[in-house]
Design a protein around this motif. Structure first.
Motif, mmCIF file in Angstrom:
data_model
loop_
_atom_site.group_PDB
_atom_site.id
_atom_site.type_symbol
_atom_site.label_atom_id
_atom_site.label_comp_id
_atom_site.label_asym_id
_atom_site.label_seq_id
_atom_site.Cartn_x
_atom_site.Cartn_y
_atom_site.Cartn_z
ATOM 1 N N ILE A 145 -3.124 0.932 6.474
ATOM 2 C CA ILE A 145 -1.744 1.346 5.474
ATOM 3 C C ILE A 145 -1.394 2.145 5.937
ATOM 4 N N GLY A 146 -1.726 2.825 7.427
ATOM 5 C CA GLY A 146 -0.928 3.231 8.796
ATOM 6 C C GLY A 146 -0.860 5.245 7.999
ATOM 7 N N LEU A 147 -1.920 5.775 7.379
ATOM 8 C CA LEU A 147 -2.248 6.611 6.896
ATOM 9 C C LEU A 147 -3.462 7.975 7.398
ATOM 10 N N GLY A 148 -4.050 7.391 8.414
ATOM 11 C CA GLY A 148 -4.988 7.088 9.415
ATOM 12 C C GLY A 148 -4.758 9.259 9.550
ATOM 13 N N ARG A 149 -4.116 9.903 9.623
ATOM 14 C CA ARG A 149 -3.191 11.409 10.379
ATOM 15 C C ARG A 149 -2.896 11.949 9.069
ATOM 16 N N ARG A 150 -3.081 10.974 8.095
ATOM 17 C CA ARG A 150 -3.541 12.286 6.815
ATOM 18 C C ARG A 150 -4.407 12.302 5.973
ATOM 19 N N ILE A 151 -5.529 11.312 6.272
ATOM 20 C CA ILE A 151 -6.695 11.074 5.684
ATOM 21 C C ILE A 151 -7.730 12.153 4.950
ATOM 22 N N ASP A 152 -7.031 13.402 5.156
ATOM 23 C CA ASP A 152 -7.680 13.906 4.563
ATOM 24 C C ASP A 152 -6.737 15.757 4.072
ATOM 25 N N MET A 180 0.103 -7.426 -6.949
ATOM 26 C CA MET A 180 0.755 -7.131 -7.926
ATOM 27 C C MET A 180 1.807 -5.768 -7.535
ATOM 28 N N LEU A 181 2.991 -5.954 -7.650
ATOM 29 C CA LEU A 181 3.184 -4.137 -6.945
ATOM 30 C C LEU A 181 4.242 -4.331 -7.991
ATOM 31 N N ASP A 182 4.675 -3.110 -8.460
ATOM 32 C CA ASP A 182 5.969 -2.598 -9.312
ATOM 33 C C ASP A 182 6.649 -1.975 -9.299
ATOM 34 N N GLU A 183 7.726 -2.184 -7.667
ATOM 35 C CA GLU A 183 8.895 -1.101 -7.507
ATOM 36 C C GLU A 183 7.761 -0.634 -6.508
ATOM 37 N N PRO A 184 7.388 -0.496 -5.323
ATOM 38 C CA PRO A 184 6.735 -0.258 -4.243
ATOM 39 C C PRO A 184 8.081 0.653 -3.066
ATOM 40 N N ALA A 185 8.979 -0.054 -3.579
ATOM 41 C CA ALA A 185 9.663 0.574 -2.567
ATOM 42 C C ALA A 185 10.980 2.038 -3.268
ATOM 43 N N ALA A 186 10.121 2.210 -4.954
ATOM 44 C CA ALA A 186 10.521 3.149 -5.495
ATOM 45 C C ALA A 186 11.126 4.444 -4.920
ATOM 46 N N GLY A 187 12.590 5.350 -4.942
ATOM 47 C CA GLY A 187 13.030 6.336 -4.577
ATOM 48 C C GLY A 187 12.445 6.669 -2.273
ATOM 49 N N LEU A 188 12.583 5.537 -1.888
ATOM 50 C CA LEU A 188 12.421 5.288 -0.615
ATOM 51 C C LEU A 188 13.596 5.063 0.243
ATOM 52 N N ASN A 189 13.539 5.880 1.386
ATOM 53 C CA ASN A 189 14.819 5.578 2.139
ATOM 54 C C ASN A 189 14.706 4.623 2.987
ATOM 55 N N THR A 190 15.681 3.936 4.223
ATOM 56 C CA THR A 190 15.268 3.074 4.627
ATOM 57 C C THR A 190 14.787 2.706 5.839
ATOM 58 N N GLN A 191 14.441 3.715 6.616
ATOM 59 C CA GLN A 191 13.444 3.279 7.263
ATOM 60 C C GLN A 191 12.222 3.799 6.268
ATOM 61 N N ALA A 193 11.202 2.310 3.681
ATOM 62 C CA ALA A 193 11.062 0.565 3.066
ATOM 63 C C ALA A 193 10.874 -0.372 4.358
ATOM 64 N N VAL A 194 11.414 0.107 4.978
ATOM 65 C CA VAL A 194 10.726 -0.803 6.661
ATOM 66 C C VAL A 194 9.764 -0.769 7.308
ATOM 67 N N VAL A 195 9.405 0.083 7.364
ATOM 68 C CA VAL A 195 7.727 0.573 7.060
ATOM 69 C C VAL A 195 7.053 -0.345 6.285
ATOM 70 N N LEU A 196 7.279 -0.279 5.075
ATOM 71 C CA LEU A 196 6.974 -0.453 3.878
ATOM 72 C C LEU A 196 6.424 -2.214 4.251
ATOM 73 N N GLY A 197 7.738 -2.968 4.261
ATOM 74 C CA GLY A 197 7.853 -3.966 4.791
ATOM 75 C C GLY A 197 6.919 -5.013 5.097
ATOM 76 N N LYS A 198 6.981 -3.918 6.303
ATOM 77 C CA LYS A 198 5.784 -4.664 7.998
ATOM 78 C C LYS A 198 4.396 -4.419 7.749
ATOM 79 N N VAL A 199 4.157 -3.141 6.783
ATOM 80 C CA VAL A 199 2.526 -3.112 6.375
ATOM 81 C C VAL A 199 2.534 -4.517 5.026
ATOM 82 N N LEU A 200 3.707 -3.989 4.228
ATOM 83 C CA LEU A 200 3.241 -6.119 3.578
ATOM 84 C C LEU A 200 3.104 -7.453 4.001
#
Length: 262
Positions: A145-152, A180-191, A193-200
């Motif tokens: 999911i791209g959170l490896g550096r935040r694991i702890d 099934m995701l309910d508004e996963p981009a709520a509150g995200l900025n443009t960049q 949201a781009v990262v989220l789209g790639k992850v999905l």
């Protein structure tokens, strides 16, 4: 070649739901193919989340039914539907802010790691093996999911974008077949949201059989979804690939008003 309902991963047929005198969802039908990312979109109050809640068992429909892999889900409780492989997120965050990223994803494995109470107090080799498998799975999801550096890191220190990724990770921890995701981009900025789209898209290709998302961020929807179902005033207004939907006068009118659709 004509497709039958057995060719679809998810089939939604004639769903309707009223709350008092208000028809939140009216005779909505759509199908989901394996490998698709389907966007459920529409203006505020269109009935998207109500439809989402009907599919996942949080509301019971007045009429219509839902099937997954040919098995009827209507009438099942939400946890039973989740055990069938249909796992959802919520608009309101379910992240446990005091836990670390790893701790949250570990907690999200509860469906896959269910154990009788006696095994908690008398752990066997099998139980220990399951616990090790869960930890390895949580570590893999953190990286995926791209959170490896935040694991702890405690969740309360994450940015809005990181929190949204963590919510997706927690849903993924339940090992869904349909995410099934309910508004996963709520509150995200443009960049973000781009990262989220790639992850999905990566999750669709490697981790789950399909994804359905309710979303207002049209840039994310247009760049991520294979097909869209547009709702308006509780009804299905249109269905098609993003380019078709973008040029549909009825959709433009629903979002922007008649002057823009003319």
């Amino acid at each position: 070649m004509m497709q039958t309902h057995t060719d679809y991963l998810l089939s939604v047929n004639g769903l309707s739901k009223r709350f008092g005198g208000v028809a939140a969802v009216r005779d909505v039908s759509f199908d989901l193919k394996p490998g698709e990312i389907l966007g459920l979109v529409g203006p505020n109050g269109a009935g998207k989340t109500s439809c989402f809640n009907l599919v996942t068992g949080f509301y019971r429909p007045d009429s219509g039914d839902v099937s997954f892999r040919g098995k009827r889900l209507t009438g099942m409780k939400p946890y039973q539907i989740a055990r069938e492989g249909v796992v959802r997120s919520f608009q309101k965050t379910s992240v446990l802010k005091s836990l670390t990223v790893f701790g949250n994803i570990l907690a999200g494995h509860y469906l896959a790691a269910r154990q009788p109470l006696w095994r908690v107090f008398l752990p066997t080799a099998r139980v220990r093996a399951i616990e090790m498998d869960v930890r390895h799975s949580a570590e893999r999801i953190v990286e995926l999911i791209g959170l490896g550096r935040r694991i702890d890191s405690p969740a309360y220190l994450l940015s809005c974008g990181e929190l949204r990724l963590l919510e997706v990770a927690m849903a993924l921890a339940a090992r869904p077949k349909l995410l099934m995701l309910d508004e996963p981009a709520a509150g995200l900025n443009t960049q973000e949201a781009v990262v989220l789209g790639k992850v999905l898209r990566q999750l669709r290709d490697t981790e789950v059989e399909a994804i359905v998302l309710v979303e207002h961020n049209m840039n994310l929807v247009m760049n991520t979804c294979d097909r869209l179902v547009v709702m308006h005033l509780g009804e299905k207004l249109a269905e098609g690939v993003p380019a078709e939907i973008l040029s549909n006068p009825q959709v433009v009118e629903a979002y922007l008003g008649k002057a823009h659709a003319a």
